[in-house]
Design an enzyme around this catalytic site. Structure first.
Site, short mmCIF file in Angstrom:
data_model
loop_
_atom_site.label_atom_id
_atom_site.label_comp_id
_atom_site.label_asym_id
_atom_site.label_seq_id
_atom_site.Cartn_x
_atom_site.Cartn_y
_atom_site.Cartn_z
CG HIS A 177 -5.98 2.26 4.87
ND1 HIS A 177 -5.62 3.07 5.88
CD2 HIS A 177 -5.04 1.23 4.79
CE1 HIS A 177 -4.29 2.88 6.18
NE2 HIS A 177 -4.09 1.72 5.55
CD GLU B 148 -3.84 -2.25 7.31
OE1 GLU B 148 -2.70 -2.58 6.65
OE2 GLU B 148 -4.42 -1.05 6.96
N GLY C 38 1.97 2.36 10.67
CA GLY C 38 3.04 3.32 10.73
C GLY C 38 3.83 3.83 11.93
CD GLU D 265 -3.05 5.38 6.65
OE1 GLU D 265 -3.14 5.64 5.55
OE2 GLU D 265 -2.08 5.02 7.12
CG ASN E 59 -1.87 1.39 1.35
OD1 ASN E 59 -1.71 2.09 0.42
ND2 ASN E 59 -2.38 1.43 2.66
CD1 TRP E 60 3.75 1.04 -2.87
CD2 TRP E 60 3.81 2.27 -4.65
NE1 TRP E 60 4.70 0.45 -3.72
CE2 TRP E 60 4.59 1.21 -4.75
CE3 TRP E 60 3.49 3.25 -5.44
CZ2 TRP E 60 5.39 0.77 -6.18
CZ3 TRP E 60 4.48 2.93 -6.98
CH2 TRP E 60 5.10 1.83 -7.10
CE LYS E 61 0.12 3.41 4.62
NZ LYS E 61 0.03 3.54 6.00
CB SER F 198 4.48 -1.69 12.13
OG SER F 198 4.23 -0.35 12.30
P1 PGA Z 1 2.46 0.45 7.70
O1 PGA Z 1 1.14 0.52 7.01
O2 PGA Z 1 2.92 -0.87 7.08
O3 PGA Z 1 3.27 1.50 7.13
O4 PGA Z 1 2.21 0.35 9.16
C1 PGA Z 1 0.18 -0.45 6.79
C2 PGA Z 1 -1.21 0.05 6.09
O5 PGA Z 1 -1.60 1.37 6.45
O6 PGA Z 1 -1.60 -0.75 5.38
#
Ligand code: PGA
Length: 237
Positions: free
Chosen positions: A93, A159, A165, A95, A10-12, A197
């Protein structure tokens, strides 16, 4: 049928044409036995599709609108993602739930739109730290499953919000407990990914946990070497 092990990056909101080209150059020519998928910003999908396909790497978006098309400025339809070469899309997600106030009902509608466009939605669920500390994690995640997962060929990603993160991961026991609960809810066919993470150093123990069919990887997916190391840990399990 055995569930396919799947490692999703997931490159966000990271990336550029140059970064995408460097990433592709860092991938092996041979397809992996583990299914690899890059979920890229919408603007990079068309660039990545012809580069990833010959390497056997799948492609996904990070969000889609619940409607097939329409007057929704700035949004991306599932059909366009599919037309550009994506086969997956992340929905719900944490976010997006946080930044855009997305509800379970909206996430479910997005997943339905993805399925209608021929995409496999990767539906994210997970509790906050406050919910975990108050003992509500299982109930919160079960409710998210009930309200945001439609019937159909979907992938579910657990998640924990506090592990995204942050460098903190849930313990392997916590992951196994949550995934056992999720397995009971989603059935034997549905892939269950863990995210939060995941790094080369912890991937092997996380991916060895029961009912973990792969990982949704954020930060470590931006670097092909780290991402491939996680895939290698998945192969070895
Ligand atoms: P992360 O993100 O591996 O940087 O914790 C995971 C995600 O948000 O899908």
């Amino acid at each position: 049928m055995a569930r396919q092990t799947t490692i999703v990056g997931n490159w966000k909101m990271y990336g550029s044409r140059a970064m995408a080209e460097r990433f592709v150059a860092g991938l092996p020519a041979e397809a992996s036995a583990v299914e690899l998928v890059v979920c890229a910003p919408a603007g990079l999908i068309a660039l990545l599709a012809p580069a990833l396909a010959p390497r056997g790497v799948g492609l996904g978006g990070q969000d889609c609108h619940p409607h097939a098309e329409g007057a929704h400025t700035g949004d991306t339809s599932a059909a366009l993602l599919a037309d550009l070469g994506a086969t997956y899309v992340i929905v719900g997600h944490s976010e997006r739930r946080r930044d855009h106030g997305e509800t379970d009902a909206l996430v479910r509608a997005k997943a339905v739109a993805a399925l209608a466009a021929g995409l496999t939605p990767i539906i994210c669920v997970g509790e906050t730290l406050a919910e975990r500390d108050s003992g509500a994690a299982t109930a919160v995640v079960a409710a998210q499953i009930a309200c945001s997962v439609p019937p159909g060929d979907v992938v579910v990603a657990y998640e924990p919000v506090w592990a995204i993160g942050t460098g903190r991961t849930a313990s392997v026991q916590d992951i196994a407990d949550m995934h056992a609960m999720l397995r009971g809810l989603v059935g034997a066919e549905t892939r269950l990914l863990y995210g939060g993470s995941v790094k080369p150093g912890n991937a092997a123990e996380i991916l060895a946990a029961a009912n973990v069919d792969g990982a949704l990887v954020g930060g470590a997916s931006l670097n092909p070497a780290e991402w491939l190391a996680i895939a290698a840990a998945a192969l070895a399990r």
